[in-house]
Design an enzyme around this catalytic site. Structure first.
Site, PDB file in Angstrom:
ATOM      1  CG  HIS A  55      -5.057 -42.480 -24.599  1.00  0.00           C
ATOM      2  ND1 HIS A  55      -4.463 -43.681 -24.872  1.00  0.00           N
ATOM      3  CD2 HIS A  55      -4.031 -41.642 -24.291  1.00  0.00           C
ATOM      4  CE1 HIS A  55      -3.157 -43.577 -24.770  1.00  0.00           C
ATOM      5  NE2 HIS A  55      -2.861 -42.343 -24.398  1.00  0.00           N
TER       6      HIS A  55
ATOM      7  CE1 TYR B 159      -7.780 -51.486 -25.659  1.00  0.00           C
ATOM      8  CE2 TYR B 159      -7.944 -53.617 -24.569  1.00  0.00           C
ATOM      9  CZ  TYR B 159      -7.965 -52.238 -24.511  1.00  0.00           C
ATOM     10  OH  TYR B 159      -8.158 -51.601 -23.308  1.00  0.00           O
TER      11      TYR B 159
ATOM     12  N   PRO C 110      -9.088 -58.246 -17.384  1.00  0.00           N
ATOM     13  CG  PRO C 110      -6.790 -58.264 -17.145  1.00  0.00           C
ATOM     14  CD  PRO C 110      -7.982 -59.106 -16.995  1.00  0.00           C
TER      15      PRO C 110
ATOM     16  CE  LYS D 290     -15.437 -50.731 -18.838  1.00  0.00           C
ATOM     17  NZ  LYS D 290     -15.203 -49.311 -18.870  1.00  0.00           N
TER      18      LYS D 290
ATOM     19  CE1 TYR E  40     -10.745 -47.684 -23.496  1.00  0.00           C
ATOM     20  CE2 TYR E  40     -10.929 -50.078 -23.423  1.00  0.00           C
ATOM     21  CZ  TYR E  40     -10.161 -48.932 -23.351  1.00  0.00           C
ATOM     22  OH  TYR E  40      -8.803 -49.024 -23.131  1.00  0.00           O
TER      23      TYR E  40
HETATM   24  P1  FAS Z   1      -6.539 -54.850  -4.410  1.00  0.00           P
HETATM   25  O1  FAS Z   1      -6.345 -56.330  -4.565  1.00  0.00           O
HETATM   26  O2  FAS Z   1      -5.810 -53.916  -5.295  1.00  0.00           O
HETATM   27  O3  FAS Z   1      -6.161 -54.405  -2.920  1.00  0.00           O
HETATM   28  C1  FAS Z   1      -6.515 -55.210  -1.816  1.00  0.00           C
HETATM   29  C2  FAS Z   1      -5.551 -54.893  -0.689  1.00  0.00           C
HETATM   30  O4  FAS Z   1      -5.952 -55.638   0.464  1.00  0.00           O
HETATM   31  C3  FAS Z   1      -4.129 -55.325  -1.019  1.00  0.00           C
HETATM   32  O5  FAS Z   1      -3.234 -54.270  -0.770  1.00  0.00           O
HETATM   33  C4  FAS Z   1      -3.880 -56.520  -0.091  1.00  0.00           C
HETATM   34  O6  FAS Z   1      -2.536 -56.607   0.339  1.00  0.00           O
HETATM   35  C5  FAS Z   1      -4.800 -56.202   1.067  1.00  0.00           C
HETATM   36  N1  FAS Z   1      -5.198 -57.402   1.812  1.00  0.00           N
HETATM   37  C6  FAS Z   1      -5.529 -58.618   1.314  1.00  0.00           C
HETATM   38  N2  FAS Z   1      -5.836 -59.463   2.312  1.00  0.00           N
HETATM   39  C7  FAS Z   1      -5.689 -58.767   3.486  1.00  0.00           C
HETATM   40  C8  FAS Z   1      -5.848 -59.093   4.858  1.00  0.00           C
HETATM   41  N3  FAS Z   1      -6.227 -60.315   5.225  1.00  0.00           N
HETATM   42  N4  FAS Z   1      -5.610 -58.139   5.778  1.00  0.00           N
HETATM   43  C9  FAS Z   1      -5.246 -56.877   5.399  1.00  0.00           C
HETATM   44  N5  FAS Z   1      -5.062 -56.511   4.104  1.00  0.00           N
HETATM   45  C10 FAS Z   1      -5.282 -57.449   3.170  1.00  0.00           C
HETATM   46  N6  FAS Z   1      -7.623 -53.858 -13.619  1.00  0.00           N
HETATM   47  C11 FAS Z   1      -7.638 -53.098 -14.739  1.00  0.00           C
HETATM   48  O7  FAS Z   1      -8.548 -52.274 -14.884  1.00  0.00           O
HETATM   49  N7  FAS Z   1      -6.642 -53.242 -15.701  1.00  0.00           N
HETATM   50  C12 FAS Z   1      -5.611 -54.143 -15.542  1.00  0.00           C
HETATM   51  O8  FAS Z   1      -4.741 -54.258 -16.400  1.00  0.00           O
HETATM   52  C13 FAS Z   1      -5.549 -54.932 -14.387  1.00  0.00           C
HETATM   53  N8  FAS Z   1      -4.524 -55.817 -14.179  1.00  0.00           N
HETATM   54  C14 FAS Z   1      -4.512 -56.606 -13.048  1.00  0.00           C
HETATM   55  C15 FAS Z   1      -3.483 -57.545 -12.797  1.00  0.00           C
HETATM   56  C16 FAS Z   1      -3.493 -58.352 -11.635  1.00  0.00           C
HETATM   57  C17 FAS Z   1      -2.389 -59.352 -11.391  1.00  0.00           C
HETATM   58  C18 FAS Z   1      -4.551 -58.229 -10.712  1.00  0.00           C
HETATM   59  C19 FAS Z   1      -4.601 -59.105  -9.477  1.00  0.00           C
HETATM   60  C20 FAS Z   1      -5.571 -57.299 -10.948  1.00  0.00           C
HETATM   61  C21 FAS Z   1      -5.549 -56.484 -12.108  1.00  0.00           C
HETATM   62  N9  FAS Z   1      -6.549 -55.538 -12.348  1.00  0.00           N
HETATM   63  C22 FAS Z   1      -6.588 -54.761 -13.455  1.00  0.00           C
HETATM   64  C23 FAS Z   1      -7.590 -55.347 -11.434  1.00  0.00           C
HETATM   65  C24 FAS Z   1      -7.055 -54.466 -10.347  1.00  0.00           C
HETATM   66  O9  FAS Z   1      -6.606 -53.260 -10.890  1.00  0.00           O
HETATM   67  C25 FAS Z   1      -8.124 -54.336  -9.328  1.00  0.00           C
HETATM   68  O10 FAS Z   1      -9.381 -54.066  -9.920  1.00  0.00           O
HETATM   69  C26 FAS Z   1      -7.812 -53.306  -8.303  1.00  0.00           C
HETATM   70  O11 FAS Z   1      -6.559 -53.609  -7.761  1.00  0.00           O
HETATM   71  C27 FAS Z   1      -8.933 -53.342  -7.281  1.00  0.00           C
HETATM   72  O12 FAS Z   1      -8.501 -52.685  -6.176  1.00  0.00           O
HETATM   73  P2  FAS Z   1      -8.884 -53.211  -4.695  1.00  0.00           P
HETATM   74  O13 FAS Z   1     -10.320 -53.584  -4.677  1.00  0.00           O
HETATM   75  O14 FAS Z   1      -8.365 -52.181  -3.788  1.00  0.00           O
HETATM   76  O15 FAS Z   1      -8.108 -54.591  -4.525  1.00  0.00           O
HETATM   77  C1  PHB Z   2      -2.786 -51.434 -18.781  1.00  0.00           C
HETATM   78  O1  PHB Z   2      -2.259 -50.412 -19.238  1.00  0.00           O
HETATM   79  O2  PHB Z   2      -2.280 -52.127 -17.873  1.00  0.00           O
HETATM   80  C2  PHB Z   2      -4.115 -51.876 -19.354  1.00  0.00           C
HETATM   81  C3  PHB Z   2      -4.780 -51.023 -20.219  1.00  0.00           C
HETATM   82  C4  PHB Z   2      -6.008 -51.425 -20.745  1.00  0.00           C
HETATM   83  C5  PHB Z   2      -6.515 -52.662 -20.411  1.00  0.00           C
HETATM   84  C6  PHB Z   2      -5.841 -53.511 -19.532  1.00  0.00           C
HETATM   85  C7  PHB Z   2      -4.628 -53.112 -19.006  1.00  0.00           C
HETATM   86  O3  PHB Z   2      -7.700 -53.053 -20.954  1.00  0.00           O
END
Ligand code: FAS
Ligand code: PHB
Length: 394
Positions: free
Chosen positions: A72, A201, A293, A297, A385
């Site tokens: 994009h 957005y 989000p 980032k 961005y």
């Molecule tokens: P994660 O949380 O992805 O992974 C951590 C892992 O550790 C999980 O698999 C968990 O099961 C495991 N774990 C936890 N406790 C443990 C334990 N005690 N023992 C063993 N394993 C354990 N970012 C964006 O850029 N755009 C978005 O739209 C966006 N939406 C999101 C929506 C939600 C609901 C959440 C929670 C996050 C969102 N994020 C978004 C942020 C997300 O993408 C994170 O930045 C990304 O998952 C980070 O990855 P990890 O650091 O690997 O953490």
């Molecule tokens: C998504 O596609 O989930 C998404 C994209 C951009 C954002 C947040 C979430 O800033």
């Protein structure tokens, strides 16, 4: 069991760190609390910075992303009923973002790890980390009803915001900075074509909305909801009706609705822990920081954390140097705080806050109006961005 690095968590942070270490011949075992299917079932991020794309290429898992991902060159800002395109490529001298779901990134990293015969232990219960302030840390856990211990030289806490690693650090050794937002994002995933070819957005008097996508046939939409809302209160019909009320006439016209395949509410917070290193324990990704989000980032910050951590650990194990691990936390936190600031700024600009009133709405619209007509302001938005260069300010 013994290995050089125990990585706690098989999300994007843990899996990418494992791949970077394996490429340099550093042994690591990943311990994951959930099953593989559960981890893949989480619907999260959608936008990758070039730095993240390059890292996935560096570990050899970029092929499907380049085949199926969408490059994009811009996105739309919708406010006061009008859409304005932010031309990322022109404003950043040719940079763009890759739209490719976190689920697919995770799947590609998991498949690669399996193909290389690297060890990931899923459904590892009651993971506990020990002696991480010494040169002989170890990790214990239960699996299939049996207790296990892994002795190692370093532990990578890639276990997300609710993980065990950060929670294991004495409160006196850690400083937490947090801001909780008074709203959440209700997200829906549906197999319908996206409403536009790029992201939209939206800032409206009803609150924030985001039109995103996973492919030409799968869309991801969000609307801002009060923290008190529960997903059970939102039928698909109610969601589509609410989304329509956030859109401009053209988008309302072209919106294709359909049954949700995933629907959830994510709370929004800004959070940073300092430092990110405690002896032989290194925190990375959501275990160390959370961003709302809005600025896309979260996943990208996790990727640069593990890039820095992999470099530091490779220096430690291969070059027998501690310089990298001694600088890991400071190096990450500079980039983390820049992303925290951008994510907070964009969230504050795009969302309805309880006490802002009509004056606050008008000021947001005036800032957006200034932004889209000021090359300087648009360039600032665009360079943040697409992601600041790794050596920014160095
Ligand atoms: P994660 O949380 O992805 O992974 C951590 C892992 O550790 C999980 O698999 C968990 O099961 C495991 N774990 C936890 N406790 C443990 C334990 N005690 N023992 C063993 N394993 C354990 N970012 C964006 O850029 N755009 C978005 O739209 C966006 N939406 C999101 C929506 C939600 C609901 C959440 C929670 C996050 C969102 N994020 C978004 C942020 C997300 O993408 C994170 O930045 C990304 O998952 C980070 O990855 P990890 O650091 O690997 O953490
Ligand atoms: C998504 O596609 O989930 C998404 C994209 C951009 C954002 C947040 C979430 O800033």
């Amino acid at each position: 069991m013994r290995t050089q690095v125990v990585i706690v968590g098989a999300g994007p942070s843990g899996l990418l760190l494992g791949a970077l270490l394996a490429k340099a011949g550093v042994d690591a075992i990943i311990l994951e609390r959930q099953s593989e299917e559960y981890v893949l079932g989480r619907i999260r991020a959608g936008v990758l910075e070039q730095v993240t794309v390059d890292l996935l290429d560096e570990v050899g898992v970029g092929a499907r992303m380049h085949r199926e991902g969408m490059v994009h060159g811009g996105f739309d800002l919708l406010f006061a009923g009008q859409r304005h395109r932010i031309d990322l490529q022109t404003l950043t001298g040719g940079k763009s973002v890759m739209v490719y779901g976190q689920t697919e990134v995770t799947r590609d990293l998991m498949d690669d790890r399996k193909a290389k015969g690297l060890t990931t232990l899923y459904e590892a219960d009651n993971v506990q980390i020990h002696q991480f302030d010494s040169a002989n840390p170890y990790v214990t856990f239960e699996r299939l009803g049996k207790p296990h211990r892994i002795d190692c030289d370093a532990i990578a806490g890639c276990d997300g915001f609710h993980g065990v690693c950060r929670a294991s650090v004495p409160k006196s050794a850690i400083q937490e900075h947090e801001k909780v937002y008074p709203f959440g994002w209700l997200g829906i995933l549906a197999d319908v074509p996206p409403v536009a070819h790029e992201l939209i957005y939206a800032n409206t008097e009803r609150g924030f909305a985001l039109c995103s996508m996973r492919s030409a046939t799968r869309s991801r939409y969000y609307v801002q909801v009060p923290l008190t809302d529960r997903v059970e209160q939102w039928s698909d019909e109610r969601f589509w009706e609410e989304l329509r009320l956030h859109l401009d006439p053209q988008a309302r016209e072209t919106l294709v609705t359909g049954p949700s395949i995933e629907k959830s509410i994510a709370p929004l917070r800004s959070f940073v822990v300092e430092p990110m290193r405690f002896g032989r324990l290194f925190l990375a990704g959501d275990a160390a920081h959370i961003v709302p989000p809005t600025g896309a980032k979260g996943l990208n910050l996790a990727a640069t954390d593990v890039k820095y951590l992999s470099q530091a650990l490779i220096e430690f194990f291969v070059d027998k140097s501690e310089v990298g691990i001694d600088h890991y936390s400071q190096r990450c936190l500079r980039r983390v705080w820049r992303a925290e600031r951008f994510s907070w700024w964009f969230t504050s600009l795009m969302h309805q806050f309880p006490d802002m009133g009509s004056f606050g709405q008008k000021v947001q619209e005036a800032e957006l109006d200034y932004l889209v007509y000021s090359e300087a302001a648009s360039r600032s938005l665009a360079e943040n961005y697409v992601g600041l260069p790794l050596n920014f300010g160095e």
